[in-house]
Design a protein around this motif. Structure first.
Motif, PDB file in Angstrom:
ATOM      1  N   LYS A   2       4.415  10.715 -18.881  1.00 29.90           N
ATOM      2  CA  LYS A   2       5.407  10.928 -19.935  1.00 29.90           C
ATOM      3  C   LYS A   2       6.287  12.140 -19.619  1.00 29.90           C
ATOM      4  O   LYS A   2       5.803  13.194 -19.218  1.00 29.90           O
ATOM      5  N   ILE A   3       7.585  11.972 -19.813  1.00 28.92           N
ATOM      6  CA  ILE A   3       8.567  13.024 -19.551  1.00 28.92           C
ATOM      7  C   ILE A   3       9.191  13.476 -20.870  1.00 28.92           C
ATOM      8  O   ILE A   3       9.628  12.651 -21.678  1.00 28.92           O
ATOM      9  N   ASP A   4       9.232  14.770 -21.087  1.00 24.46           N
ATOM     10  CA  ASP A   4       9.787  15.338 -22.313  1.00 24.46           C
ATOM     11  C   ASP A   4      11.188  15.881 -22.035  1.00 24.46           C
ATOM     12  O   ASP A   4      11.358  16.823 -21.261  1.00 24.46           O
ATOM     13  N   LEU A  12      20.343   8.954 -27.403  1.00 23.84           N
ATOM     14  CA  LEU A  12      20.017   8.767 -25.996  1.00 23.84           C
ATOM     15  C   LEU A  12      18.512   8.813 -25.731  1.00 23.84           C
ATOM     16  O   LEU A  12      18.069   8.529 -24.618  1.00 23.84           O
ATOM     17  N   GLY A  13      17.731   9.169 -26.738  1.00 24.47           N
ATOM     18  CA  GLY A  13      16.289   9.236 -26.559  1.00 24.47           C
ATOM     19  C   GLY A  13      15.770  10.626 -26.257  1.00 24.47           C
ATOM     20  O   GLY A  13      14.610  10.797 -25.873  1.00 24.47           O
ATOM     21  N   ILE A  14      16.618  11.651 -26.436  1.00 26.15           N
ATOM     22  CA  ILE A  14      16.191  13.030 -26.215  1.00 26.15           C
ATOM     23  C   ILE A  14      15.230  13.429 -27.332  1.00 26.15           C
ATOM     24  O   ILE A  14      15.458  13.143 -28.503  1.00 26.15           O
ATOM     25  N   LYS A  17       8.056   7.453 -18.131  1.00 27.89           N
ATOM     26  CA  LYS A  17       8.414   7.103 -19.502  1.00 27.89           C
ATOM     27  C   LYS A  17       8.795   8.356 -20.287  1.00 27.89           C
ATOM     28  O   LYS A  17       8.262   9.437 -20.063  1.00 27.89           O
ATOM     29  N   LEU A  18       9.704   8.165 -21.227  1.00 25.94           N
ATOM     30  CA  LEU A  18      10.146   9.265 -22.088  1.00 25.94           C
ATOM     31  C   LEU A  18       9.227   9.433 -23.282  1.00 25.94           C
ATOM     32  O   LEU A  18       8.705   8.451 -23.820  1.00 25.94           O
ATOM     33  N   ASP A  35      19.780  11.446 -16.588  1.00 21.30           N
ATOM     34  CA  ASP A  35      18.357  11.783 -16.576  1.00 21.30           C
ATOM     35  C   ASP A  35      17.508  10.601 -17.017  1.00 21.30           C
ATOM     36  O   ASP A  35      16.465  10.304 -16.413  1.00 21.30           O
ATOM     37  N   VAL A  36      17.925   9.928 -18.064  1.00 22.64           N
ATOM     38  CA  VAL A  36      17.173   8.761 -18.544  1.00 22.64           C
ATOM     39  C   VAL A  36      17.134   7.683 -17.465  1.00 22.64           C
ATOM     40  O   VAL A  36      16.085   7.075 -17.213  1.00 22.64           O
TER      41      VAL A  36
END
Length: 322
Positions: free
Chosen positions: A49-51, A101-103, A318-319, A308-309
């Motif tokens: 997982k990426i933050d 954007l999912g941030i 994965k985010l 980045d995404v």
């Protein structure tokens, strides 16, 4: 068994590793194997997982501090465009763009030693407005503020306070003389006492040694910091560090790996300086990085959130979402 495997196994067994061992690790010839081990440690404790977070330059310039890397310091002539505190409408617009954007997180960052008085009361209202009208997690970076202010920030919806150590204790006076390393430590402790998570890291490439970096990483471990941004200096004309040689990508990756060995369970995130890397930091995400600040930074350009995404998806990662 080589030192990479020895120390990796020590981490899994929760055994102590001393400064000299980390220094020895930083000198290994096989950077590829060091990065692979760092990535294994990262995956073991944080999965894939990426933050991602984003920041807004909410108040710019006219800073009273003499940090030698900073374009916003009033001590240097950098032709920076100053502006007063942003409106809540402008802050919400950018927060919503990042949320779409999912941030995962959005931070308001202000210049100066500390945000005080009317400006502080106004930014509390901005945070309350963001909390009411968005779902993105809120962070703040407002300088060396008091415990009482931090409590008010938490009440307004802020869940994480950003306050970098910047470098090691024994190198700090070479970077800044208008406040001390201890001021930064105390601000972090006050935020934790107020029940706010802390994001704290530093800048590499300011002429410091690897030992300075390791000592900073060890202090972050002692403070139990779970979000650690690593900035790579972008020398800015007009600052005392404008002619500082840029770090090689290999040196950056080596530093990331060492930080991961020291802080195995933290979110270690790319911050400023990533655009100067040949692949915009892609190798870093396979070398122990599991977070990033996306979008433009304070006085330099960053990697775009969309890019980045796309990169994270390409790498099969994965985010983390709200």
């Amino acid at each position: 068994m080589n030192i990479i495997n020895q120390l990796e196994n020590k981490i899994y067994k929760n055994e102590n590793i001393n400064l000299q061992e980390y220094l020895n690790l930083s000198k290994v010839d096989n950077l590829k194997e060091l990065c692979k081990a760092s990535n294994r440690i990262c995956k073991k404790y944080n999965n894939t997982k990426i933050d991602l977070c984003s920041i807004m330059n909410a108040k710019c310039g006219a800073c009273s501090e003499d940090c030698k890397y900073c374009a916003q310091s009033s001590f240097y002539n950098t032709s920076i465009k100053s502006h007063s505190l942003v409106s809540k409408e402008d802050a919400l617009k950018l927060a919503k763009e990042n949320e779409k954007l999912g941030i995962n997180r959005f931070s308001l960052v202000t210049s100066g030693a500390a945000l005080k008085g009317e400006d502080f009361e106004n930014i509390l209202e901005v945070f309350k407005y963001l909390k009411q009208n968005s779902n993105i997690k809120l962070c703040a970076s407002l300088g060396i503020i008091s415990y009482e202010q931090l409590v008010k920030l938490k009440e307004a919806g802020v869940t994480r306070y950003h306050h970098n150590l910047e470098t090691s204790r024994d190198n700090f006076s070479n970077i800044c003389t208008t406040h001390t390393y201890e001021h930064r430590i105390q601000t972090i402790l006050k935020a934790q006492k107020a029940g706010i998570q802390v994001c704290s890291g530093g800048i590499i490439g300011m002429g410091e040694t690897m030992e300075h970096r390791i000592k900073m990483a060890l202090d972050l471990k002692k403070l139990q910091i779970k979000s650690i941004p690593i900035n790579v200096l972008t020398p800015i004309k007009g600052t005392p560090l404008e002619n500082t040689p840029k770090l090689s990508y290999e040196e950056i990756l080596r530093t990331i790996a060492i930080f991961r060995f020291i802080n195995p369970k933290a979110f270690i995130r790319f911050a400023g300086g990533r655009l100067n890397m040949e692949d915009k930091g892609e190798r870093g995400f396979l070398s122990g990085i599991n977070g990033a600040i996306s979008g433009n930074y304070l006085t330099t350009n960053g990697n775009g959130a969309k890019d980045d995404v796309k990169m994270i998806n390409k790498l099969g990662l994965k985010l983390i979402h709200n």
